[in-house]
Design a protein around this motif. Sequence first.
Motif, PDB file in Angstrom:
ATOM      1  N   ALA A 121       0.823  -1.214   0.000  1.00 38.05           N
ATOM      2  CA  ALA A 121       0.000   0.000   0.000  1.00 38.05           C
ATOM      3  C   ALA A 121       0.853   1.258   0.000  1.00 38.05           C
ATOM      4  O   ALA A 121       0.447   2.293  -0.537  1.00 38.05           O
ATOM      5  N   ALA A 122       2.044   1.180   0.575  1.00 38.26           N
ATOM      6  CA  ALA A 122       2.936   2.340   0.602  1.00 38.26           C
ATOM      7  C   ALA A 122       3.675   2.536  -0.712  1.00 38.26           C
ATOM      8  O   ALA A 122       4.357   3.544  -0.894  1.00 38.26           O
ATOM      9  N   GLY A 123       3.551   1.554  -1.618  1.00 41.49           N
ATOM     10  CA  GLY A 123       4.208   1.678  -2.914  1.00 41.49           C
ATOM     11  C   GLY A 123       5.649   1.240  -2.915  1.00 41.49           C
ATOM     12  O   GLY A 123       6.486   1.844  -3.589  1.00 41.49           O
ATOM     13  N   VAL A 124       5.960   0.174  -2.169  1.00 45.60           N
ATOM     14  CA  VAL A 124       7.350  -0.242  -2.042  1.00 45.60           C
ATOM     15  C   VAL A 124       7.951  -0.695  -3.375  1.00 45.60           C
ATOM     16  O   VAL A 124       9.156  -0.568  -3.593  1.00 45.60           O
ATOM     17  N   ARG A 125       7.118  -1.210  -4.280  1.00 50.85           N
ATOM     18  CA  ARG A 125       7.654  -1.732  -5.545  1.00 50.85           C
ATOM     19  C   ARG A 125       8.161  -0.620  -6.464  1.00 50.85           C
ATOM     20  O   ARG A 125       8.985  -0.872  -7.352  1.00 50.85           O
ATOM     21  N   THR A 126       7.695   0.603  -6.261  1.00 52.86           N
ATOM     22  CA  THR A 126       8.147   1.722  -7.097  1.00 52.86           C
ATOM     23  C   THR A 126       8.922   2.770  -6.297  1.00 52.86           C
ATOM     24  O   THR A 126       9.350   3.774  -6.852  1.00 52.86           O
TER      25      THR A 126
END
Length: 641
Positions: free
Chosen positions: A60-65
């Motif tokens: 949800a925090a956008g770790v992949r980007t």
Amino acid sequence: MTGSVIICGLGKIGWRVIETFAPTGMKLVAIDDRAQPDDPRLLGVTLIRGDFRNIVNLEAAGVRTATGVLLMTSDDLHNIAATLLIRKLNPDVRIVLRMFNQNLLSRLGSTVNNVTALSVSALAAPMIAANAMARDVQASYLINGQRYEVQHSELFDNSLAVRASAGYFQKQTGLQIIWANHPPQWGWEQSPEQQFQTGNQLVLHGPPTAFDSIAASTSVKPHKAWYANRFTRWFRVLVRTAYTADRMVQIGAVLLLSVFFGSMLTFHFGLKASWPDAFIRTIGAVITGDDVSSDNYPGWGKFFVGSLRLTGTILVAAFTAILTNFLIRARLGGVLEVRRIPDAGHIVVVGLGNMGLRVAFDLHDMEEEVVVIELKADNPFVGTCRRKGIAVLTADATVTDVLKQARADQAKAIICTTNSDLANLEITLLVREMNATQRIIPLLADTTLAETARTSAQVPFALSIPELAAPAFVAALFGDQIRAVFTVEHRLLFIVELKVHDNLDSLFDQTAMAISIDYHCVPVAIVSAEGNQSAPDSAYRLKVGDTLRLIAPLDHLDRLSRRLPAPRNQQVVVQQFPLTARDYLLNQLKITFSYDDETASKTLETPPFVLANHLSLGNALAMKTHLQRDKVAVTVEPCLR
């Protein structure tokens, strides 16, 4: 950095990291299970409530980007678990985590790629230890086994700096000038030709051996701790032992001694025995229950000896049981430590947590006498310190008698490192009552409270750990490494290493002098890609793979970390020049403006002319310094639009 930065854990340092990031305008996302979405300290940061070790929250925090993740909790295990999970979700994201365990700290970065592990205590302890020393060492740190120091020195008649220019002084001694008091100038504001006078105050950086050449100019001489004589120290141990014994042990000892001395008096005055005979007969009757001369005593004497045997047997048995019970339960290590407390000249560290332990070890490594006061007797670090020869008192430092026992009023300095701001302030005030001029360094989690203590409460060495550590974590996110933190003239300075990553890096092809002026910093060393270290050279231009070690103030550290280019709005104007410089100026015009030989020659014939434009101030002044060595008269002016 174009993606978002994720901050995991909003503790004392986590909140300070958000404040440090605020001016950058970067997109931040925080994950914390305690913070509230309406907390004003978030400063607009997106908050995800929950455990940052949960893959759902990280997604949800956008770790992949994301381009960076900061793990800020004080739990090493939680931070390591999250690091491995984040690396699985995003193999390229840069991770900066907080750790205390030194064994893991030194190995994690080499095991998991693109990870930097920082220890808050390792960052702040050298500065705290340096502030505690009576000599004017502002900072001390190690790189590859070599120690470097920042020292405050006063110039005397025999100092090299009085007889030479600033540039020559730095070249001959290997010391870099950070600040000078006359006129008040920082190192990046000084000219290499500047002269100093006797009595000037300088703050210098370099290896300890380099300070030998100016040893006579040290304004404050170090003084060693001194102890009372051996008899006095052991007498204190006996007094302390009696004072700390259980009440039943004290009562039993008093009764036994009373019977012993009363018996001696009776034997000597009543039964006419000599003092030696009275002593041996008392021992025989009380301890062994025997007196070989009892048959020769008068009636009352026999009654006395019999009663003494009975009383002695009961008292000895009871006292032995009570004393044995006390010795089994008692921790006498603190009592024995009394003999190892100096009467003056030592440093007292209050609180033996992560920070207190590191500060005590740093001071011990600097050959300072250290006395630690720790409240909890079961603290595992107590034994660690005692094995290193550091005296530890297990007592409450908020009690005046404990501070007196540690000789806090005669110590070189007091460092308060407990986890309670209130306790640290209370100890500060108690010590101040004992000695109004005592050097006290309280560590405070509240940055505002620390600032108030420095400015309003006459506690100039009050330090805020979040304030010291947060910039280091932010800098590490950009790939830089902070070696030490210290203050000069109430300004927070960092010793940081910046690596030139590629030819698009704003530091690429720049000289140390230009970087110093453009970014308001003091370069202290250049490390090549091969690992060779050298002093900053005004002519050397940084290459890809080079690392520049410099000292930068907090307010300019962000520009350096983000590699923000300096404004290019300056031009170099040649007013006049000697014939010996003609060829150089001709080539420079051809390179700068793509002139042909004829146009460049005509330009040289009609000074003043612009030699180079759209330069940063640092590059323009560096070019001016170089030209002035060849007797070329030049000025640096703003570019014309």
